[in-house]
Design an enzyme around this catalytic site. Structure first.
Site, PDB file in Angstrom:
ATOM      1  N   CYS A   1       0.822  -1.207   0.000  1.00 51.33           N
ATOM      2  CA  CYS A   1       0.000   0.000   0.000  1.00 51.33           C
ATOM      3  C   CYS A   1       0.858   1.260   0.000  1.00 51.33           C
ATOM      4  CB  CYS A   1      -0.977  -0.057   1.179  1.00 51.33           C
ATOM      5  SG  CYS A   1      -2.287   1.167   1.168  1.00 51.33           S
ATOM      6  N   ALA A   2       0.815   2.050   1.054  1.00 55.06           N
ATOM      7  CA  ALA A   2       1.634   3.263   1.153  1.00 55.06           C
ATOM      8  C   ALA A   2       3.020   2.972   1.697  1.00 55.06           C
ATOM      9  CB  ALA A   2       0.938   4.299   2.038  1.00 55.06           C
TER      10      ALA A   2
END
Length: 181
Positions: A102-103
């Site tokens: 994800c991030a």
């Protein structure tokens, strides 16, 4: 038995964190869940997670892999923590596995680990990084670095980690029990 560290920070994506921890344990992997500080971690959707230990308590231990859950707030906290950057660089220098979803691949960028590598992340997270060969694949492995896109790819991401750590047969066993098809 393979060993994995999952560091948790406030604002982490709970679906990713819990999926990684759960499926790795189903595969027989020894998973240590460590908070950046003592106490419960409030994830991005308000779910409260209770790490087993703190990062300071396990920094001297060796792990086969470190897995960073995403969630923008959690990834930003991981990125700002100098202990995490030092740990990731040490893992890379030792040829051990580093994974982020994800991030969280942004944390690997800040630690200087993704230059001239192929990676994926949540859309927009790595767009300003021309030195990375950005992929739209759900999961990307480049050497000892494994990245993935987000909550919807968490199962595929973790099954890839299981295959790396335990082999294809163990991956298939865990996936079959999930009843995905």
């Amino acid at each position: 038995m393979s060993t994995v560290l999952v560091p948790l920070a406030h604002g982490c994506e709970e679906l990713e964190a819990v999926t990684v921890i759960d499926l790795l344990r189903r595969a027989g992997v020894s998973v240590t869940v460590a908070g950046l500080e003592a106490g419960p971690v409030t994830a991005s959707r308000g779910v409260v997670l209770l790490p087993e230990t703190t990062l300071n308590d396990i920094l001297d231990q060796d792990f086969d892999m470190v897995v960073l859950p995403g969630g923008l707030g959690g990834a930003q906290r991981l990125e700002a923590d100098r202990r995490i950057a030092a740990l990731l660089r040490r893992m890379a220098e030792q040829g051990r596995f580093v994974a982020a979803i994800c991030a969280a691949p942004r944390v690997l960028v800040s630690a200087g680990l993704l230059k001239d590598r192929e990676a994926t992340a949540y859309p927009g997270i790595l767009d300003d990084q021309p030195e990375i060969r950005l992929s739209s694949a759900a999961v990307v492995r480049d050497g000892t670095f494994i990245t993935s896109r987000g909550p919807g790819t968490a199962i595929d991401f973790t099954l890839s980690l299981i295959e790396i750590l335990c082999g294809h047969e163990q991956r298939d066993t865990v996936e079959k029990a999930l009843q995905r098809s």
